[in-house]
Design an enzyme around this catalytic site. Structure first.
Site, PDB file in Angstrom:
ATOM      1  N   LYS A 179      27.546  75.002 -25.813  1.00 43.18           N
ATOM      2  CA  LYS A 179      28.023  74.488 -24.527  1.00 43.18           C
ATOM      3  C   LYS A 179      28.628  73.103 -24.733  1.00 43.18           C
ATOM      4  O   LYS A 179      27.927  72.121 -24.898  1.00 43.18           O
ATOM      5  CB  LYS A 179      26.889  74.396 -23.497  1.00 43.18           C
ATOM      6  CG  LYS A 179      27.445  74.190 -22.102  1.00 43.18           C
ATOM      7  CD  LYS A 179      26.580  73.359 -21.193  1.00 43.18           C
ATOM      8  CE  LYS A 179      26.749  71.886 -21.293  1.00 43.18           C
ATOM      9  NZ  LYS A 179      28.051  71.318 -20.892  1.00 43.18           N
ATOM     10  N   GLY A 235      18.536  63.815 -21.477  1.00 43.87           N
ATOM     11  CA  GLY A 235      17.532  64.369 -22.390  1.00 43.87           C
ATOM     12  C   GLY A 235      16.196  64.578 -21.690  1.00 43.87           C
ATOM     13  O   GLY A 235      15.505  65.588 -21.911  1.00 43.87           O
ATOM     14  N   GLU A 252      18.503  64.717 -29.425  1.00 47.13           N
ATOM     15  CA  GLU A 252      19.146  63.605 -30.147  1.00 47.13           C
ATOM     16  C   GLU A 252      19.808  62.743 -29.088  1.00 47.13           C
ATOM     17  O   GLU A 252      20.820  63.128 -28.505  1.00 47.13           O
ATOM     18  CB  GLU A 252      20.192  64.137 -31.140  1.00 47.13           C
ATOM     19  CG  GLU A 252      19.621  64.988 -32.263  1.00 47.13           C
ATOM     20  CD  GLU A 252      18.799  64.196 -33.263  1.00 47.13           C
ATOM     21  OE1 GLU A 252      18.843  62.952 -33.243  1.00 47.13           O
ATOM     22  OE2 GLU A 252      18.087  64.831 -34.056  1.00 47.13           O
ATOM     23  N   CYS A 286      26.667  57.087 -31.210  1.00 47.24           N
ATOM     24  CA  CYS A 286      25.238  56.845 -30.987  1.00 47.24           C
ATOM     25  C   CYS A 286      24.692  55.859 -32.017  1.00 47.24           C
ATOM     26  O   CYS A 286      23.843  55.030 -31.696  1.00 47.24           O
ATOM     27  CB  CYS A 286      24.476  58.156 -31.042  1.00 47.24           C
ATOM     28  SG  CYS A 286      24.808  59.125 -32.526  1.00 47.24           S
ATOM     29  N   GLU A 388      22.388  50.326 -23.951  1.00 48.04           N
ATOM     30  CA  GLU A 388      23.397  50.894 -24.854  1.00 48.04           C
ATOM     31  C   GLU A 388      24.760  50.776 -24.167  1.00 48.04           C
ATOM     32  O   GLU A 388      25.003  51.398 -23.144  1.00 48.04           O
ATOM     33  CB  GLU A 388      23.087  52.378 -25.103  1.00 48.04           C
ATOM     34  CG  GLU A 388      24.085  53.050 -26.004  1.00 48.04           C
ATOM     35  CD  GLU A 388      23.899  54.573 -26.135  1.00 48.04           C
ATOM     36  OE1 GLU A 388      23.553  55.231 -25.147  1.00 48.04           O
ATOM     37  OE2 GLU A 388      24.121  55.081 -27.248  1.00 48.04           O
TER      38      GLU A 388
HETATM   39  P1  NAD Z   1      25.246  63.326 -21.317  1.00 43.07           P
HETATM   40  O1  NAD Z   1      23.776  63.279 -21.432  1.00 43.07           O
HETATM   41  O2  NAD Z   1      25.887  62.893 -20.053  1.00 43.07           O
HETATM   42  O3  NAD Z   1      25.797  64.819 -21.560  1.00 43.07           O
HETATM   43  C1  NAD Z   1      25.511  65.541 -22.734  1.00 43.07           C
HETATM   44  C2  NAD Z   1      25.651  67.026 -22.475  1.00 43.07           C
HETATM   45  O4  NAD Z   1      24.639  67.440 -21.547  1.00 43.07           O
HETATM   46  C3  NAD Z   1      26.972  67.472 -21.856  1.00 43.07           C
HETATM   47  O5  NAD Z   1      27.366  68.687 -22.445  1.00 43.07           O
HETATM   48  C4  NAD Z   1      26.614  67.665 -20.394  1.00 43.07           C
HETATM   49  O6  NAD Z   1      27.469  68.585 -19.739  1.00 43.07           O
HETATM   50  C5  NAD Z   1      25.215  68.219 -20.507  1.00 43.07           C
HETATM   51  N1  NAD Z   1      24.362  68.057 -19.327  1.00 43.07           N
HETATM   52  C6  NAD Z   1      24.494  67.151 -18.318  1.00 43.07           C
HETATM   53  N2  NAD Z   1      23.470  67.295 -17.443  1.00 43.07           N
HETATM   54  C7  NAD Z   1      22.681  68.295 -17.913  1.00 43.07           C
HETATM   55  C8  NAD Z   1      21.454  68.881 -17.476  1.00 43.07           C
HETATM   56  N3  NAD Z   1      20.827  68.465 -16.368  1.00 43.07           N
HETATM   57  N4  NAD Z   1      20.916  69.870 -18.219  1.00 43.07           N
HETATM   58  C9  NAD Z   1      21.514  70.302 -19.341  1.00 43.07           C
HETATM   59  N5  NAD Z   1      22.671  69.778 -19.811  1.00 43.07           N
HETATM   60  C10 NAD Z   1      23.245  68.781 -19.112  1.00 43.07           C
HETATM   61  O7  NAD Z   1      25.784  62.497 -22.575  1.00 43.07           O
HETATM   62  P2  NAD Z   1      27.280  62.075 -22.908  1.00 43.07           P
HETATM   63  O8  NAD Z   1      27.707  61.007 -21.957  1.00 43.07           O
HETATM   64  O9  NAD Z   1      28.122  63.303 -23.045  1.00 43.07           O
HETATM   65  O10 NAD Z   1      27.123  61.465 -24.380  1.00 43.07           O
HETATM   66  C11 NAD Z   1      26.870  60.119 -24.640  1.00 43.07           C
HETATM   67  C12 NAD Z   1      25.421  59.899 -25.028  1.00 43.07           C
HETATM   68  O11 NAD Z   1      25.072  60.756 -26.117  1.00 43.07           O
HETATM   69  C13 NAD Z   1      25.137  58.499 -25.520  1.00 43.07           C
HETATM   70  O12 NAD Z   1      23.929  58.023 -24.958  1.00 43.07           O
HETATM   71  C14 NAD Z   1      24.984  58.657 -27.034  1.00 43.07           C
HETATM   72  O13 NAD Z   1      24.214  57.657 -27.656  1.00 43.07           O
HETATM   73  C15 NAD Z   1      24.360  59.998 -27.115  1.00 43.07           C
HETATM   74  N6  NAD Z   1      24.568  60.590 -28.438  1.00 43.07           N
HETATM   75  C16 NAD Z   1      23.483  60.745 -29.278  1.00 43.07           C
HETATM   76  C17 NAD Z   1      23.655  61.250 -30.557  1.00 43.07           C
HETATM   77  C18 NAD Z   1      22.495  61.437 -31.506  1.00 43.07           C
HETATM   78  O14 NAD Z   1      22.659  62.101 -32.520  1.00 43.07           O
HETATM   79  N7  NAD Z   1      21.330  60.899 -31.232  1.00 43.07           N
HETATM   80  C19 NAD Z   1      24.938  61.617 -30.983  1.00 43.07           C
HETATM   81  C20 NAD Z   1      26.005  61.452 -30.099  1.00 43.07           C
HETATM   82  C21 NAD Z   1      25.806  60.943 -28.832  1.00 43.07           C
END
Ligand code: NAD
Length: 491
Positions: A179, A235, A252, A286, A388
């Protein structure tokens, strides 16, 4: 026709879901935005609960045969999949660049990283461990696949983060649904088409949709594991939703990575590395350095060197600019958040060090571009230090005492990565080992790869990806207690 030719995709302009190796669209569609220009990208499906049910059913149906193959057989499929991605790499680099806001230098790294990740993962083998053997019995521990896994992916590495999950899920015998983020669905859908050319029906499925799609998967009783990469806030929602059916999960999440600079560094070499570490993908990584702690003895010189390097050598540009090292902010939501943070410069009286230079401002009409900015020693409790930022605005902080800087570096709920830089290698490593983070780098640029696990401490995550730990995260444990037949049946 060679194998590579068989894997060439006809079109990179039409985007469909991949369910049970069939390419289908939906009654309603949507589109993401090209962040370099503000223009719409090609339409993608807007998946419904029925599409989710079909994908889960297909992945469930594929599971018995797929999990019944040997690891060597599954690795052979993965190897062909790597060939397929490789055969389309030029088109994938262009597509990824366009949707993610990555100039060719960055998009190339990500797509080549995908090929390397698939190949690297497919070399691993999970082995069974005999933990006891006596005259009466043998006790063996093995790792078995969980079932249908869903990878929920953020927008900053739309291809690689999906590939990391897919490769580990498949090698260990799970079937997989990808997804993508609504901000970056296009490359994932094309990679899904490649998967449909390689894997048996239902083994890999890719569905795009809006923000309502993720929760349909986390709630679905047919899904056995969620591997999520994204923000801490989402998360936590994913973890709560998984509780409903006791799904396995890997999280993650975000990071607020410190970089600690000792006074005995070679400033001319280290300052450019720190500049790149902070601004890689315009800070939207990240594991980017998000708080730079510089020893007071070299603070002024070091900060000036970082600023000069950014000004002279980090060109910001559109996704089609081969000279650009960094691009725009990826989407309007993040752009708005960052504009709010930039507006705090005046409100909070932070001292901004201008670093945009002549490279900023080229061809950026309509795109989400923000000038890189260093903040000179803001208070430790200011928003730019505590949160962040995920963008090109970076606090430079002064320190003098090792214990104190370690305390400040660890004074966060995040614990993803951290780096320490110093001429005295032993001292730098000693400091690194005191940091509360899943990955620490000593005089080493941020790095991840298929061989080594990465994971978050504290609120940066649960579980690991890559390496043997990453594979085990896609498995249930099964302990086999076997009586030696002689002791029971007398044979
Ligand atoms: P986000 O949490 O907004 O979205 C991530 C994904 O989750 C998207 O596909 C989104 O559609 C989906 N999503 C949203 N709400 C959901 C729900 N209630 N249930 C299930 N899925 C849902 O994150 P983002 O803005 O896309 O990404 C940026 C963040 O990701 C930053 O905080 C970054 O640090 C983190 N990140 C972490 C890593 C790692 O390896 N630790 C790597 C890359 C990014």
């Amino acid at each position: 026709m060679g194998a590579a030719e068989n894997y060439k995709l006809d079109s990179f302009e039409i985007f469909r879901n991949v369910i049970n190796n069939e390419l289908t669209t939906t009654a309603q569609t949507r589109h993401a935005i090209n962040p370099s220009t503000g223009e719409p990208l090609p339409d993608v499906p807007l998946s419904t609960p029925e599409d989710v049910d079909r994908a889960v059913a297909a992945a469930q149906a594929a599971f018995p045969a797929w999990s019944g193959l040997s690891q060597d057989e599954r690795a052979d499929y993965l190897s062909k999949f790597a060939d397929a991605v490789d055969a389309n790499k030029e088109e994938l680099i262009t597509l990824l660049g366009r949707e993610a806001g990555k100039p060719p230098q960055l998009a190339t790294m990500e797509i080549l990283g995908c090929v390397a990740q698939i190949r690297g993962t497919s070399k691993f083998r999970l082995t069974e461990e005999k933990v006891e053997e006596t005259d009466e019995r043998v006790v063996t521990v093995r790792h078995v696949p969980i079932g249908v896994g869903v990878g929920i992916i953020p927008w900053n590495f739309p291809a690689l983060l999906g590939i990391i999950k897919l490769s580990a899920a498949l090698l260990t015998g799970n079937t997989f649904i990808w997804k993508p983020s609504p901000y970056t669905p296009n490359t994932a859908l094309k990679i899904g088409e490649l998967a449909a050319k390689v894997f048996p029906k239902g083994v890999v499925n890719v569905l795009s949709g809006d923000e309502s799609l993720g929760p349909l998967f986390t709630a679905h009783p047919g899904v056995a594991k969620i591997s999520f990469t994204g923000s801490v806030a989402t998360g936590k929602k994913v973890m709560q939703a998984c509780a409903g059916t006791l799904k396995r999960f890997t999280l993650e999440l975000g990071g607020n990575d410190p970089a600690i600079i000792y006074p005995d560094v070679d400033v001319a070499k280290v300052a450019p590395m720190i500049a790149q570490l902070a601004l890689i993908h315009t800070g939207q990584v990240c594991m980017a350095a998000k708080r730079i702690y510089v020893h007071e003895d070299i603070y002024d010189t070091f900060v000036a060197a970082v600023a000069n390097f950014i000004k002279s050598s980090i060109k910001m540009g559109m996704s089609n600019d081969p000279e650009a090292a960094i691009g725009p902010i990826q989407n309007s939501m993040q752009f708005g958040k960052l504009q709010g943070l930039y507006s705090q410069i005046d409100k909070q009286g932070w001292k901004a060090i201008p670093v945009a230079g002549s490279s900023f401002g080229n061809n950026n009409a309509g795109g989400y571009f923000l000038a890189p900015t260093l903040i000179d020693n803001p208070p430790e409790d200011s928003q730019i230090v505590v949160e962040e930022q995920f963008g090109p605005i970076v606090p430079m902080l002064k320190w003098s005492d090792e214990d104190d800087v370690v305390r400040r570096a660890n004074a966060t709920q995040m614990g993803l990565g951290a780096s320490v830089w110093g001429g005295d290698q032993a001292r730098a490593e000693r400091t690194a080992r005191r940091l509360e983070a899943g990955s620490v780098w000593v005089n080493h640029f941020v790095s991840v790869g298929p061989l080594a696990p990465y994971s978050g401490h504290k609120q940066s995550g649960i579980g690991a990806e890559s390496g043997m730990e990453g594979l085990r995260g896609w498995c249930n444990i099964q302990t086999v207690w076997t009586a030696k037949s002689s002791s029971v049946n007398g044979k």
